[in-house]
Every structure is written in structure tokens, then in C-alpha cells.
Design a protein around this motif. Structure first.
Motif, PDB file in Angstrom:
ATOM      1  N   GLY A   1       0.782  -1.227   0.000  1.00 27.43           N
ATOM      2  CA  GLY A   1       0.000   0.000   0.000  1.00 27.43           C
ATOM      3  C   GLY A   1       0.814   1.277   0.000  1.00 27.43           C
ATOM      4  O   GLY A   1       0.368   2.304   0.519  1.00 27.43           O
ATOM      5  N   ASP A   2       1.996   1.241  -0.598  1.00 23.08           N
ATOM      6  CA  ASP A   2       2.814   2.450  -0.686  1.00 23.08           C
ATOM      7  C   ASP A   2       2.137   3.433  -1.645  1.00 23.08           C
ATOM      8  O   ASP A   2       1.617   3.039  -2.693  1.00 23.08           O
ATOM      9  N   VAL A   3       2.144   4.705  -1.290  1.00 24.55           N
ATOM     10  CA  VAL A   3       1.492   5.728  -2.109  1.00 24.55           C
ATOM     11  C   VAL A   3       2.549   6.721  -2.581  1.00 24.55           C
ATOM     12  O   VAL A   3       3.324   7.248  -1.784  1.00 24.55           O
TER      13      VAL A   3
ATOM     14  N   THR B   1      -2.595  -1.273  -7.071  1.00 21.61           N
ATOM     15  CA  THR B   1      -3.979  -1.379  -6.618  1.00 21.61           C
ATOM     16  C   THR B   1      -4.841  -0.176  -6.966  1.00 21.61           C
ATOM     17  O   THR B   1      -6.073  -0.295  -7.012  1.00 21.61           O
ATOM     18  N   ALA B   2      -4.240   0.980  -7.214  1.00 22.62           N
ATOM     19  CA  ALA B   2      -5.056   2.151  -7.531  1.00 22.62           C
ATOM     20  C   ALA B   2      -4.220   3.220  -8.212  1.00 22.62           C
ATOM     21  O   ALA B   2      -3.030   3.371  -7.932  1.00 22.62           O
TER      22      ALA B   2
ATOM     23  N   THR C   1      -7.940  14.409  -5.467  1.00 13.96           N
ATOM     24  CA  THR C   1      -7.640  13.336  -6.409  1.00 13.96           C
ATOM     25  C   THR C   1      -8.925  12.756  -6.986  1.00 13.96           C
ATOM     26  O   THR C   1      -9.990  12.831  -6.361  1.00 13.96           O
TER      27      THR C   1
ATOM     28  N   GLN D   1      -1.407   9.887  -8.592  1.00 16.32           N
ATOM     29  CA  GLN D   1      -1.118   9.194  -7.338  1.00 16.32           C
ATOM     30  C   GLN D   1      -1.315   7.695  -7.557  1.00 16.32           C
ATOM     31  O   GLN D   1      -2.380   7.266  -7.980  1.00 16.32           O
TER      32      GLN D   1
ATOM     33  N   THR E   1      -0.996   3.797  -5.910  1.00 19.76           N
ATOM     34  CA  THR E   1      -0.885   2.944  -4.723  1.00 19.76           C
ATOM     35  C   THR E   1      -0.406   1.573  -5.187  1.00 19.76           C
ATOM     36  O   THR E   1      -1.046   0.950  -6.052  1.00 19.76           O
ATOM     37  N   TYR E   2       0.713   1.125  -4.639  1.00 22.48           N
ATOM     38  CA  TYR E   2       1.264  -0.149  -5.105  1.00 22.48           C
ATOM     39  C   TYR E   2       2.023  -0.877  -3.997  1.00 22.48           C
ATOM     40  O   TYR E   2       2.374  -0.289  -2.981  1.00 22.48           O
ATOM     41  N   ASP E   3       2.222  -2.186  -4.218  1.00 21.12           N
ATOM     42  CA  ASP E   3       2.999  -3.025  -3.312  1.00 21.12           C
ATOM     43  C   ASP E   3       4.331  -3.335  -3.984  1.00 21.12           C
ATOM     44  O   ASP E   3       4.392  -3.510  -5.211  1.00 21.12           O
TER      45      ASP E   3
END
Length: 209
Positions: free
Chosen positions: A50-52, A73-74, A85, A125, A127-129
Motif C-alpha cells: 500500500g505504498d502511495v 492497486t489504484a 484526487t 497518485q 498505490t502499489y505493493d
């Protein structure tokens, strides 16, 4: 953030247990060496969920800086005010480190103040792992080498030019009288970490305002 190597890794390379004095110094040296490796490469080398991050694309591509990427993820468009956003759909992830915005659309009321005076967003922006459960072997080896050069430094014994402990040898470098106080990354260390180093070109990271 966890150190990239531990005392067991040091002892495995030394072929013996750390002495009382070495054991007292090792945790701080491992922490310092890990920080230097992360600073040099720009990589965390640990799993993060969940790093942004906010990025500016090159063309239609967003290149994710941390590797390996395990999930995206987003993606959201960032308004000109830098805070609002709008979630996006239609984007695609290549399974490696790039997000393609070619067919992406965003949900936003462009008449709202946050989006005024801009036809389309230019920052996004994501959001990813990313990261591995354990650091790569070469990273562990580099951290251990940095620590052992300092932990076993001959500068701790005045007049000593070099010594061998088991399979590990070290030598006092010219002008390195301060060695033993802090860890140092050598050119060889940097060469070993070259594949993880910063990229010369690609997506531009945007620092939060």
C-alpha cells in the motif's frame, strides 16, 4: 525499517561468533550500512504494501521507482491544487514497473475549483505493493562487507596494516585513519549494487507540497 542484514549473516561470513565488543557495535553498524545502501540505490529492499507515491508521467507511462513491483492497486489523477484526487479506470500495469495511461479515464468535475484552469491532470497518485520478503543475496553480502571492514578494522589497533580472521581479510587503506568509526561504501560495493542503482531517465517523482 528492518536492517538489510543481521548478526547471523555476519557470523556466517566470519565463521565464528562475534566477540562481546563486536556484538555491542554490530547493531549500529548494520543499521548504518543498511541506510547507506538504501540511500545509494533508492530502494527499500523490504516488502511494503500500500505504498502511495505521486508521479509525473513520461508520455503516457508512469514508471514505479521501487522494485520489484508486486501489485498496483489504484491510480488517481491529482488536481492542480495538489490535494484533490480523482480515481481512475482503464489504466494498465505491465506486470513489472510501468503503468500505462493510454486508455485511462478519471472521474472528476472539471468545473470544480480544484480542477479549474486545467484540461487534464499532469500528476498521478499510485498505490502499489513492492519489495521482497528478504533482501537479495548481493545486498546482504554488501552490507556485511561494509560492516566487517569497520568491525574488524585494523585502525582499532595502532600500527596494524592488515590481518586475516578465518576466511576474511582486511587492510588499512592509505589515509583511512578514521576507519573503524563508521561504515564506508567502496567503489566495489557500488559496482555490486549497480543493477539496483537509480535510473538515468524515466518517470519524475513529485514530492508532496
Amino acid at each position: 525499517m528492518a536492517d538489510l542484514a543481521n548478526v547471523a549473516d555476519l557470523e556466517a561470513r566470519l565463521g565464528r561468533s562475534l566477540t562481546v565488543d563486536e556484538a555491542a557495535r554490530a547493531p549500529a553498524l548494520l543499521k548504518d550500512a543498511s541506510a547507506k545502501v538504501r540511500n545509494h540505490t533508492g530502494q527499500t529492499f523490504t516488502a511494503v504494501a500500500g505504498d502511495v507515491i505521486v508521479l509525473r508521467p513520461v508520455g503516457v507511462l508512469l514508471r514505479l521507482p521501487q522494485r520489484p513491483v508486486t501489485a498496483v492497486t489504484a491510480v488517481a489523477a491529482v488536481a492542480p491544487d495538489g490535494t484533490s484526487t480523482a480515481p481512475m479506470s482503464g489504466w494498465s500495469w505491465d506486470g513489472r514497473d510501468k503503468v500505462d495511461l493510454t486508455y485511462a479515464t478519471w472521474s472528476a468535475d472539471f468545473s470544480a475549483p480544484a480542477w479549474r484552469d486545467r484540461a487534464a491532470p499532469d500528476t498521478y497518485q499510485v498505490t502499489y505493493d513492492h519489495g521482497d520478503a528478504t533482501a537479495p543475496d548481493i545486498v546482504i553480502a554488501t552490507v556485511c562487507a561494509m560492516v566487517m571492514r569497520t568491525l574488524l578494522s585494523p585502525s582499532m589497533t595502532p600500527g596494524l596494516a592488515g590481518e586475516r580472521v578465518g576466511a576474511y581479510s582486511y587492510q588499512l587503506q592509505p589515509g583511512a585513519g578514521s576507519v573503524g568509526a563508521s561504515v564506508v561504501m567502496t567503489q566495489e560495493d557500488k559496482e555490486d549494487l549497480r543493477r539496483y542503482g537509480p535510473r538515468r531517465a524515466g518517470t519524475i517523482g513529485v514530492k508532496p507540497g
